[in-house]
Design a protein around this motif. Structure first.
Motif, PDB file in Angstrom:
ATOM      1  N   UNK A   1      -7.370 -32.859  14.621  1.00  0.00           N
ATOM      2  CA  UNK A   1      -7.313 -33.515  13.312  1.00  0.00           C
ATOM      3  C   UNK A   1      -7.206 -32.454  12.206  1.00  0.00           C
ATOM      4  N   UNK A   2      -6.581 -32.876  11.102  1.00  0.00           N
ATOM      5  CA  UNK A   2      -6.437 -31.974   9.958  1.00  0.00           C
ATOM      6  C   UNK A   2      -5.137 -31.191  10.003  1.00  0.00           C
ATOM      7  N   UNK A   3      -4.165 -31.647  10.806  1.00  0.00           N
ATOM      8  CA  UNK A   3      -2.886 -30.931  10.907  1.00  0.00           C
ATOM      9  C   UNK A   3      -2.032 -31.250   9.676  1.00  0.00           C
ATOM     10  N   UNK A   4      -1.323 -30.248   9.104  1.00  0.00           N
ATOM     11  CA  UNK A   4      -0.437 -30.530   7.976  1.00  0.00           C
ATOM     12  C   UNK A   4       0.463 -31.735   8.267  1.00  0.00           C
ATOM     13  N   UNK A   5       0.590 -32.603   7.308  1.00  0.00           N
ATOM     14  CA  UNK A   5       1.355 -33.873   7.322  1.00  0.00           C
ATOM     15  C   UNK A   5       0.602 -35.025   8.000  1.00  0.00           C
ATOM     16  N   UNK A   6      -0.510 -34.721   8.683  1.00  0.00           N
ATOM     17  CA  UNK A   6      -1.253 -35.801   9.367  1.00  0.00           C
ATOM     18  C   UNK A   6      -1.930 -36.703   8.321  1.00  0.00           C
ATOM     19  N   UNK A   7      -1.982 -38.004   8.618  1.00  0.00           N
ATOM     20  CA  UNK A   7      -2.618 -38.936   7.688  1.00  0.00           C
ATOM     21  C   UNK A   7      -3.740 -39.697   8.402  1.00  0.00           C
ATOM     22  N   UNK A   8      -4.573 -40.345   7.587  1.00  0.00           N
ATOM     23  CA  UNK A   8      -5.644 -41.185   8.123  1.00  0.00           C
ATOM     24  C   UNK A   8      -5.064 -42.249   9.053  1.00  0.00           C
TER      25      UNK A   8
ATOM     26  N   UNK B   1     -11.089 -29.940  14.992  1.00  0.00           N
ATOM     27  CA  UNK B   1     -10.544 -29.754  13.651  1.00  0.00           C
ATOM     28  C   UNK B   1      -9.605 -28.568  13.720  1.00  0.00           C
ATOM     29  N   UNK B   2      -8.414 -28.719  13.148  1.00  0.00           N
ATOM     30  CA  UNK B   2      -7.419 -27.654  13.252  1.00  0.00           C
ATOM     31  C   UNK B   2      -7.968 -26.330  12.729  1.00  0.00           C
ATOM     32  N   UNK B   3      -7.711 -25.282  13.500  1.00  0.00           N
ATOM     33  CA  UNK B   3      -8.021 -23.946  13.015  1.00  0.00           C
ATOM     34  C   UNK B   3      -6.677 -23.215  12.934  1.00  0.00           C
ATOM     35  N   UNK B   4      -6.364 -22.704  11.742  1.00  0.00           N
ATOM     36  CA  UNK B   4      -5.075 -22.016  11.578  1.00  0.00           C
ATOM     37  C   UNK B   4      -5.262 -20.568  12.020  1.00  0.00           C
TER      38      UNK B   4
END
Ligand SMILES: C[S@@+](CC[C@H](N)C(=O)[O-])C[C@H]1O[C@@H](n2cnc3c(N)ncnc32)[C@H](O)[C@@H]1O
Ligand code: SF4
Length: 383
Positions: A164-171, A193-196
Motif C-alpha cells: 500500500x502507498x504506491x504512487x497512483x494507488x487510490x483508496x 507500506x511501500x518503502x522507496x
C-alpha cells in the motif's frame, strides 16, 4: 531436549525485476540457478554438520526472489537435502513464496509431495494498471487461478502480500484488492507500506518526476482501511503488517519477533543464534565462488549482542505484535523493571491512545493508532 530452530532459504532469482524491489534477486538462466542451488545444498550440509545434532527444525521458509521460478524438481531436491542434514519435526510449518504467474499444477504437486504446507502468494494489488506501474507481469486473474489450483490440490494454508502507498494507488484500489482477498477467503494477508529503496527504478521514477509519492496522510488512511476491513472480516492483526484468520498466523514469522533461533541459508540470508546475529554475503557471485572453493560459509557480518542491545531488540520486536511487550518476560530475562524505568513515557503514550496495558498478561501493546507511529514510540522507549 533439543532446542527448536527455524530455517530460511534464500532463492535470489525472479522472472523479471519489479520497479520497487531491492531484495537480492536477479533474472538468470537455468544453468546459473542450478550452480547456485549446488552451493546452497553445500551450505545446508555444512550447517547440518554444525547444528543438526543440537537443534530440531520447527519451521522452514523458502523465500526470495521467487522460489517458484526454479526449474521443476529443484524445491524437492533442496528439501531432501534439508531432511538429510537436519531433524525436521513432523508438524513443521514449511512455507514457499510464489509469484502467481509462475505456478503450475506440476509445481504444486512437487511442493506438496516435498512437504511444503504453506503458500505465500504475491498479489500486491488487484488493479491491472497499478501492476503495470509496479512493473509486475502478473494479473489478478493469475492470482485467482493460482489460489484455485492450490485448493483443488488440497493446499489451504495460503497467504497473500499486498503493497500500500504506491504512487497512483487510490483508496478505491485498496478496497478492490481487499474485496478480492476476503471474497476468496484467503486466511492470511501481509500488508506492506511501500518503502522507496535506493537504486530501484521506482526511486528514479520519483526523482525524475514521472511518479509522485503519496502523502503520509494518504498512506495512514489506507492502512486504517486495511486494518478495519480485515478485522471486520474476522482477521486478527497479529503483527503490524500481518493479518490472519484463527489458526493461520505464521509460526515462522513469530520466531523472528520472539527472538527465537533461526538460521539463514543462501546469499544475503540473516541468522540469529544464541544472541548472535550474522549474515551471509549479499553478492551472488561471491557466495558461489566461496562455496565452490572451500568448506566455509561466506558470513560477512557477525555480531554478539550486548545485554542493552538484547533489551532494545525485545522492545522493538515485541511491540510489533499484538501480544506486545511482556513486562514479566522482560524482567525474567534482564532483571530490569521496564515499566518503572519508563513510567512517564508509557503513561503519556497510554494517555494519547498509542499504547495500552493488557492487565491480564501484564504486557504493553501498541494500538492501531500506535502501529502507525511505532518507530517513534520505540525510539522514545529504548534510546
Ligand atoms: C521477498 S518479496 C517477494 C516475494 C515474491 N517474489 C513476490 O513478488 O510476490 C516479499 C514481499 O515483500 C514486499 N516488498 C518487496 N519490496 C517492497 C518495497 N520496496 N516496499 C514494500 N514492500 C515490498 C512485497 O509485498 C513482496 O511480496
Ligand atoms: S517483488 Fe518479488 S518478483 Fe518482484 S523483483 Fe522482488 S522478489 Fe522478484
Amino acid at each position: 531436549m533439543r532446542k527448536g530452530l527455524s530455517l530460511y532459504l534464500h532463492i535470489p532469482f525472479c522472472n523479471s525485476k519489479c520497479n520497487y524491489c531491492s531484495f537480492v534477486s536477479v533474472v538468470a538462466k537455468d544453468e546459473v540457478k542450478l550452480r547456485y542451488l549446488d552451493c546452497l545444498k553445500k551450505e545446508i550440509e555444512l550447517r547440518g554438520k554444525e547444528f543438526g545434532a543440537s537443534y530440531v527444525v520447527t519451521t522452514i521458509y523458502i523465500g526470495g526472489g521467487t522460489p517458484s521460478c526454479l526449474p521443476n524438481g529443484e524445491i524437492k531436491s533442496l528439501l531432501k537435502t534439508i531432511y538429510k542434514s537436519f531433524t525436521v519435526k513432523n508438524d513443521a510449518e514449511i512455507t514457499i513464496e510464489i509469484n502467481p504467474n509462475s505456478l503450475t499444477k506440476e509445481k504444486i504437486n512437487e511442493y506438496l509431495f516435498a512437504g511444503v504446507n504453506r503458500f505465500s502468494l504475491g498479489l500486491q494489488t488487484s488493479n491491472e494498471k497499478l501492476l503495470k506501474v509496479m512493473g509486475r507481469p502478473d494479473s489478478s486473474q493469475n492470482f485467482i487461478n493460482a489460489v484455485n489450483s492450490l485448493r483443488e490440490q488440497g493446499a489451504n494454508n495460503i497467504s497473500a502480500d499486498l503493497i500500500i502507498g504506491y504512487p497512483t494507488q487510490t483508496i478505491s484500489d485498496i478496497k478492490t484488492s481487499l474485496n478480492l482477498l476476503t471474497k476468496l477467503n484467503i486466511p492470511h494477508v501481509s500488508v506492506y507500506m511501500l518503502s522507496v529503496e535506493e537504486k530501484t527504478k521506482l526511486k528514479s521514477q520519483i526523482e525524475e518526476g514521472g511518479l509522485k509519492q503519496l502523502s503520509e496522510d494518504e498512506v495512514v488512511k489506507m492502512m486504517d482501511l486495511v486494518s478495519q476491513t480485515l478485522k471486520f472480516s474476522d482477521y486478527e492483526r497479529y503483527e503490524v503488517s500481518n493479518f490472519a484468520k484463527p489458526g493461520f498466523a505464521s509460526r515462522h514469522n513469530k520466531v523472528y519477533w520472539q527472538r527465537l533461533n533461526y538460521l539463514g541459508l543462501g546469499v544475503a540470508a540473516h541468522s540469529y543464534l544464541k544472541n548472535c546475529r550474522f549474515a551471509n554475503t549479499s553478492d551472488i557471485a561471491n557466495y558461489v565462488r566461496f562455496l565452490e572453493r572451500g568448506d566455509q560459509v561466506p558470513v560477512c557480518d557477525l555480531k554478539f549482542l550486548t545485554k542493552e542491545e538484547q533489551m532494545e531488540e525485545m522492545v522493538m520486536l515485541s511491540l510489533r505484535t499484538n501480544e506486545g511487550l511482556s513486562l514479566d518476560k522482560f524482567y525474567l530475562e534482564f532483571k530490569v523493571n521496564f515499566a518503572a524505568k519508563n513510567k512517564a513515557k508509557i503513561a503519556s503514550f497510554i494517555k494519547s491512545g498509542y499504547l495500552v496495558l493488557n492487565q491480564k498478561t501484564n504486557s504493553i501493546c501498541a494500538t492501531d493508532k500506535g502501529f502507525m507511529v511505532l518507530n517513534k514510540i520505540i525510539s522514545e522507549l529504548v534510546f
